[in-house]
Design a protein around this motif. Structure first.
Motif, short mmCIF file in Angstrom:
data_model
loop_
_atom_site.label_atom_id
_atom_site.label_comp_id
_atom_site.label_asym_id
_atom_site.label_seq_id
_atom_site.Cartn_x
_atom_site.Cartn_y
_atom_site.Cartn_z
N ALA A 69 43.01 30.58 50.19
CA ALA A 69 41.73 30.75 50.33
C ALA A 69 40.93 30.75 48.83
O ALA A 69 39.71 30.48 48.74
CB ALA A 69 41.55 32.58 50.68
N LEU A 70 41.76 30.96 47.88
CA LEU A 70 40.91 30.60 46.66
C LEU A 70 40.92 29.10 46.36
O LEU A 70 39.95 28.98 45.49
CB LEU A 70 41.93 31.35 45.40
N CYS A 71 41.65 28.13 46.84
CA CYS A 71 41.63 26.71 46.51
C CYS A 71 40.75 26.16 47.80
O CYS A 71 40.93 24.82 48.07
CB CYS A 71 42.94 26.18 46.46
N ASP A 72 40.14 26.91 48.73
CA ASP A 72 39.59 26.47 49.84
C ASP A 72 38.95 24.87 49.98
O ASP A 72 37.98 24.87 49.09
CB ASP A 72 38.63 27.48 50.64
N ILE A 73 39.47 24.01 50.48
CA ILE A 73 38.87 22.46 50.27
C ILE A 73 37.69 22.50 51.04
O ILE A 73 36.78 21.54 50.85
CB ILE A 73 39.90 21.66 50.86
N VAL A 160 38.24 34.01 38.55
CA VAL A 160 39.57 34.64 38.44
C VAL A 160 39.70 34.78 37.22
O VAL A 160 39.58 33.73 36.45
CB VAL A 160 40.58 33.61 39.09
N LYS A 161 40.26 36.11 36.73
CA LYS A 161 40.27 36.52 35.03
C LYS A 161 41.74 36.39 35.08
O LYS A 161 42.39 36.91 35.70
CB LYS A 161 39.52 37.58 35.10
N ILE A 162 41.97 35.93 33.63
CA ILE A 162 43.40 36.20 33.44
C ILE A 162 43.47 36.90 31.99
O ILE A 162 42.77 36.52 30.84
CB ILE A 162 44.15 34.89 32.91
N SER A 163 44.33 38.00 31.84
CA SER A 163 44.17 38.68 30.51
C SER A 163 45.76 39.03 30.32
O SER A 163 46.51 38.92 31.11
CB SER A 163 43.48 39.95 30.77
N ALA A 169 50.98 38.94 31.46
CA ALA A 169 49.69 38.71 31.87
C ALA A 169 49.27 39.24 33.17
O ALA A 169 50.05 39.33 34.25
CB ALA A 169 49.30 37.16 31.99
N GLU A 170 47.94 39.43 33.57
CA GLU A 170 47.50 40.00 34.83
C GLU A 170 46.37 39.12 35.23
O GLU A 170 45.57 38.96 34.52
CB GLU A 170 46.80 41.50 34.15
N ILE A 171 46.59 38.45 36.39
CA ILE A 171 45.46 37.57 37.12
C ILE A 171 44.83 38.60 38.01
O ILE A 171 45.16 38.98 39.07
CB ILE A 171 46.19 36.40 37.55
N THR A 172 43.45 38.78 37.54
CA THR A 172 42.40 39.54 38.44
C THR A 172 41.73 38.62 39.35
O THR A 172 40.98 37.70 38.80
CB THR A 172 41.53 40.38 37.73
N LEU A 173 42.10 38.87 40.76
CA LEU A 173 41.51 38.06 41.67
C LEU A 173 39.94 38.58 41.96
O LEU A 173 39.51 39.58 41.50
CB LEU A 173 42.24 38.22 43.01
N PRO A 174 39.27 37.79 42.73
CA PRO A 174 37.63 38.41 42.94
C PRO A 174 37.70 39.42 43.82
O PRO A 174 38.58 39.86 44.56
CB PRO A 174 37.16 37.15 43.71
N GLU A 175 36.53 40.14 43.66
CA GLU A 175 36.31 41.34 44.30
C GLU A 175 36.48 41.19 45.85
O GLU A 175 35.92 40.09 46.38
CB GLU A 175 34.93 41.96 43.94
#
Length: 523
Positions: A69-73, A160-163, A169-175
């Motif tokens: 879903a995150l990479c939907d072509i 998509v946020k990376i902290s 590390a934490e990869i935060t996906l969209p709401e």
């Protein structure tokens, strides 16, 4: 260690007041720092889409349907009106059959995935079912807020946020991320390597199948092409020409120039296109190219065709010195987008253009054509197109026609929407079925009418050679300019001037524009 255990450990090592609240779904990841002091000597150039890369990437385990879903072509709807000027061809061509094959493998492993449907249903081979593991990592890039793809950036809520805090590390996906989530604009993640494995999964599946993922954050597009090359082409030594089909951006990478990459690609592709023109039964050049270079034959040699293609359609990217690049080896016009055409599409475009020219010359009543037919009344075929004293059947004439076709198509690539000509399922090579399907598809496009209009105007040009019988002294003197090494440029300019002064306003306009871009005068 299981992902849930890693996640638990991650929260244990973090101070409680720093632990993120579960407002958005997130995934733990392991940072991998790869940076050497010698890399500081590398010239990073943002103008060449090679800005300084991050000094680390991340390794994570992500559910296949989430990553899909995150990479939907299919991220751009038909209502999207944004410019495509920044689309640099990052997304490679997708082979659906390959993904379907992998999907079968995942379900029941090999050799079950290679069985026919009837054999699977028979029950005789149920003992062959095995797990279909996919342990090799998918390589992706997470876009930064300012990164532009297809004329737009990722919507703020889709970022998509990376902290990183401490070891993890934490990869935060969209709401609101779920199996049926779709990006509002540009997808926040792009696949660098492994798209066929990823597209083997349905984004709507609820099965908890996870994929190992290597995640870059803000990796510029030229570095992505470089990474794909080093993963797939350099170590495996796969067909270089096929590599340039899979990742069209590689066709314009100057770092490959020093290693011979684009040179190898261009020469290989020019030979493949020449062979397709010679072998395809419905091509105007079927069996009419001297493939072996035997002396005495009255046909253009394969070597001459390759040189002409290298100077036209498979020419290098445009520069200040060469304002019009090759349509097959360079960005397609002002939008800087590389054409993702396959070999069969490239060959079909040439076959269609030459077919239109042959057909238009066959019906023209122009004085030059009538004169040639009167001189050779017993000849087989149309001597105006394929005779011994007509320029389309000479080295200079082939170069001139290819030059004009490339120039006009290159300049009008955006208007003709050449980038969005889809490849068929049979377009992997230059087989007869692949060429036939590509020609059928091309016949429905606006580009095909454009090629026909060019051919109509070209048919009225006097294509007789210097040695054609019946020429006046003035005509023979004029055509003497097209002999020798300087004849290529002279004939190209003369044909462009003819088009610029022609009756078709659209063709005249683009021909005039080409003359201006090349710094040539209209005659």
């Amino acid at each position: 260690m299981h992902r849930r255990e890693i996640r638990h450990l991650y929260y244990e090592v973090m101070p409680k007041d720093e632990q993120p609240k579960d407002k958005q779904p997130s995934i733990p990841a392991l940072p991998v720092r790869q940076w050497l002091r010698t890399w500081e000597e590398i010239k990073f150039d943002e103008s060449q889409h090679r800005r300084r890369p991050p000094e680390q990437f991340y390794v994570a385990s992500i559910r296949a349907n989430q990553l899909r879903a995150l990479c939907d072509i299919h991220r751009r709807s038909s209502s999207h009106k944004g410019s495509r000027k920044s689309d640099l061809g990052v997304q490679r061509r997708h082979n659906e059959e390959r993904s379907e094959e992998i999907a079968e493998f995942v379900q029941h492993g090999f050799p079950w995935s290679a069985l026919s449907g009837a054999d699977r249903r028979s029950g005789r081979y149920d003992d062959l079912k095995k797990p279909g593991w996919l342990p090799t990592a998918i390589v992706v890039n997470v876009l930064l807020p300012d990164d532009v793809r297809e004329g737009g950036a990722v919507a703020p809520n889709d970022i998509v946020k990376i902290s990183q805090t401490g070891t993890f590390a934490e990869i935060t996906l969209p709401e609101g991320m779920s199996s049926n989530w779709k990006p509002k604009q540009t997808a926040p993640v792009e696949v660098i390597d492994g798209q066929h494995r990823l597209w083997a999964f349905d984004e709507n599946t609820d099965e908890d199948f996870e994929l190992p993922v290597v995640i870059f954050h803000g990796l510029d597009v030229s570095w992505q092409a470089y990474l794909f090359y080093t993963i797939n082409i350099k170590p495996a030594k796969i067909n270089t020409s096929l590599g340039f089909d899979l990742y069209p951006l590689l066709r314009t990478e100057d770092w490959l120039e020093h290693a011979g990459g684009p040179t190898i690609y261009r020469e290989s592709r020019a030979q493949e296109l020449t062979e397709a023109l010679w072998s395809y039964p419905k091509s105007p050049w079927h069996q009419r190219i001297d493939m072996l270079g035997d002396g005495g034959r009255r046909s253009v040699t394969q070597a001459a065709w390759i040189r002409s293609l290298l100077s036209t359609f498979v020419k290098k990217w445009e520069s200040n010195r060469v304002p019009i690049g090759g349509l097959y080896g360079a960005p397609a016009g002002a939008d800087q987008a590389v054409l993702p055409w396959t070999r069969s599409q490239q060959a079909a475009f040439l076959i269609a253009a030459w077919s239109h020219l042959r057909d238009e010359i066959a019906v023209t009543e122009a004085p030059w054509a009538a004169a040639l037919r009167e001189e050779y009344p017993e000849a087989d075929g149309d001597v105006a197109f394929a005779g011994p004293t007509t320029l389309p059947n000479t080295d200079q004439g082939v170069r001139a026609v290819l030059s004009v076709l490339n120039d006009l198509s290159f300049v009008r690539a955006d208007e003709l929407d050449l980038r969005n000509w889809p490849a068929s399922d049979f377009a992997e090579g230059t087989s007869e079925i692949g060429l036939s399907e590509s020609l059928r598809s091309l016949s429905t496009l606006r580009a095909n009418n454009f090629l026909r209009e060019i051919a109509t105007e070209l048919a009225s040009y006097d294509w007789r050679t210097y040695g054609a019988p019946g020429l006046t002294d003035s005509q023979r003197s004029s055509k003497a300019r097209f002999r020798g090494s300087t004849g290529y440029r002279e004939l190209r300019q003369d044909v462009l001037s003819h088009l610029a002064n022609g009756r078709n306003e659209q063709i005249a306009e683009v021909a005039s524009e080409v003359l201006s871009m090349l710094g040539l005068d209209r005659r």
